[in-house]
Design an enzyme around this catalytic site. Structure first.
Site, short mmCIF file in Angstrom:
data_model
loop_
_atom_site.label_atom_id
_atom_site.label_comp_id
_atom_site.label_asym_id
_atom_site.label_seq_id
_atom_site.Cartn_x
_atom_site.Cartn_y
_atom_site.Cartn_z
N LYS A 226 72.20 -44.90 -31.19
CA LYS A 226 72.32 -45.59 -32.47
C LYS A 226 73.50 -45.03 -33.26
O LYS A 226 74.02 -43.93 -32.96
CB LYS A 226 71.03 -45.45 -33.28
CG LYS A 226 70.63 -44.03 -33.59
CD LYS A 226 69.31 -43.98 -34.34
CE LYS A 226 68.92 -42.53 -34.65
NZ LYS A 226 67.71 -42.46 -35.50
N ARG B 208 57.25 -43.11 -43.31
CA ARG B 208 58.47 -43.91 -43.42
C ARG B 208 58.16 -45.29 -42.83
O ARG B 208 58.01 -46.25 -43.57
CB ARG B 208 59.63 -43.21 -42.70
CG ARG B 208 60.98 -43.88 -42.89
CD ARG B 208 62.08 -43.10 -42.20
NE ARG B 208 61.89 -43.01 -40.74
CZ ARG B 208 62.73 -42.38 -39.93
NH1 ARG B 208 63.79 -41.75 -40.41
NH2 ARG B 208 62.51 -42.36 -38.62
N MET C 38 91.86 -36.86 -49.36
CA MET C 38 91.54 -38.01 -48.53
C MET C 38 92.15 -37.91 -47.14
O MET C 38 91.49 -38.21 -46.14
CB MET C 38 92.04 -39.30 -49.20
CG MET C 38 91.72 -40.56 -48.42
SD MET C 38 92.33 -42.07 -49.20
CE MET C 38 91.20 -42.20 -50.59
N TYR D 206 93.82 -30.25 -55.44
CA TYR D 206 93.34 -30.97 -56.61
C TYR D 206 92.50 -30.07 -57.52
O TYR D 206 91.67 -29.29 -57.07
CB TYR D 206 92.48 -32.16 -56.20
CG TYR D 206 93.26 -33.37 -55.76
CD1 TYR D 206 94.14 -34.01 -56.63
CD2 TYR D 206 93.11 -33.87 -54.48
CE1 TYR D 206 94.86 -35.12 -56.23
CE2 TYR D 206 93.82 -34.99 -54.06
CZ TYR D 206 94.69 -35.61 -54.95
OH TYR D 206 95.39 -36.71 -54.55
#
Length: 360
Positions: free
Chosen positions: A34, A130, A302, A254
């Site tokens: 998956k 769940r 990024m 940053y």
């Protein structure tokens, strides 16, 4: 020359890990593919395991049909079952196995017009809360499905919530409830996920379901003898594309949140959070530069991140940086980012994927 962000996928390691799961479990094991094989590429991973794996597990029919279109003929289990009754004819056509985990799915299956009976994994909610049928409705659902003629074969299954905790009373309670609810019912059993396969022998039954361990990552926070034999399937790397010489107390990246603690050489690496590296990885997260240990410094951008070259005078422009793989375990990066290796592996994208050690 393409951008040097590369995900090397070692399919021989995938086969090794599957064989380890099979050997430890002692019975049949589904290979979970998956989420694009946890970010590794579902089709090449299925092809590498073809003829070896007892079957595959995917989340939904779209993932199963991709494998069928690629020529995969082995059993494929839809781990979330179907989302609408309109899927059932397609499930029958492609001979997919399906999980039934809610009363509405039982009712839809009983009402369906099918070209052939289906192979059903009937899921019990034994404590994770769940998905799964409630214990009080499980036996009635089992009886109704078997009596309907709509089911060719039944597997009784549940899923552990805390099997990665090696002494969890909750897991013992789930085992006991499953045994109580399924006593005397016909059908094979399936309980063990990856931590169940490796850490809970009492959960071994007719079918195991190997997920994260297939890809060489451990679900346990501590060392474990079986997990120690796993081989990482993915190696994520890039290269140093710039070098800065900075004095002490100079900001990096940053926000200027990281200051150099000494005169430093900083390497800029062509890989960032858009490639799947976690943005919140902290200073000190390990990396390997030309095979030598170093660390992340400054915030992840990024498309780039920055590493410490100060104590590695031979490293510089063009040096290879392993973000995770055989030298830097993906679990180390996950711990630094306060997450789990599952999420990090699933998030890898934009890197160039290279596959090694295809079909044996």
């Amino acid at each position: 020359m393409s951008r040097p962000a590369i995900a090397d996928i070692h399919l021989d390691h995938l086969r090794h890990n599957y064989q380890l799961a099979r050997r430890v479990h002692g019975h049949r094991v589904l290979a979970a593919l998956k989420a694009n094989a946890y970010g590794h590429g579902a089709v090449p991973c299925a092809q590498a395991l073809s003829g070896l794996a007892d079957g595959f597990g995917v989340a939904a029919i779209e993932e199963a049909l991709e494998l069928r279109a690629a020529g995969i003929t082995a059993p494929i289990l839809l781990l979330e079952g179907f989302f609408d009754a309109s899927e059932l004819p397609l499930i029958a056509q492609h001979k997919l196995w399906l999980t039934v985990h809610h009363r509405w799915q039982v009712d839809a299956l009983l009402a369906a017009e099918l070209s052939q009976p289906l192979h059903v994994w009937l899921k019990l909610d034994s404590g994770m809360h769940r998905v799964g049928l409630d214990p009080q409705e499980y036996r009635a659902a089992h009886a109704a499905l078997l009596a309907s003629g709509k089911v060719s074969e039944m597997v009784l299954m549940s899923h552990f919530a805390r099997a990665d905790e090696l002494d969890a009373e909750a897991t013992r309670q789930q085992l006991a409830l499953f045994q109580q609810c399924t006593e005397g019912l016909s059908g094979a059993r399936s309980l063990a996920n990856s931590p169940g396969l490796m850490g809970w022998p009492a959960a071994h039954s007719d079918w195991g379901r190997a997920g994260i361990m297939l890809y060489g990552s451990t679900p346990f926070p501590q060392s474990h003898p079986i997990a120690n034999d796993l081989k990482p399937v993915m190696r994520l790397s890039s290269k140093v594309i710039g070098v800065r010489e900075l004095a002490a107390n100079e900001p990096i990246g940053y926000g200027g949140a990281t200051l150099t603690s000494r005169p430093s050489r900083i390497g800029v690496v062509a890989l960032g959070y858009a490639d799947g590296y976690p943005r919140i990885a902290r200073n000190g997260t390990p990396v390997a530069i030309d095979g030598q240990h170093s660390q992340l410094l400054g915030r992840v951008s990024m498309d780039m991140l920055t590493v410490d070259l100060t104590d590695l005078p031979a490293c510089g422009l063009g040096s290879e940086v392993e973000l995770w793989g055989p030298t830097v375990r993906v679990e180390q990066v996950a711990a630094s980012a306060q997450t789990i290796s599952y999420e990090i592996l699933c998030n890898v994208k934009r890197a160039h994927f290279r596959y090694h050690g295809g079909k044996a």
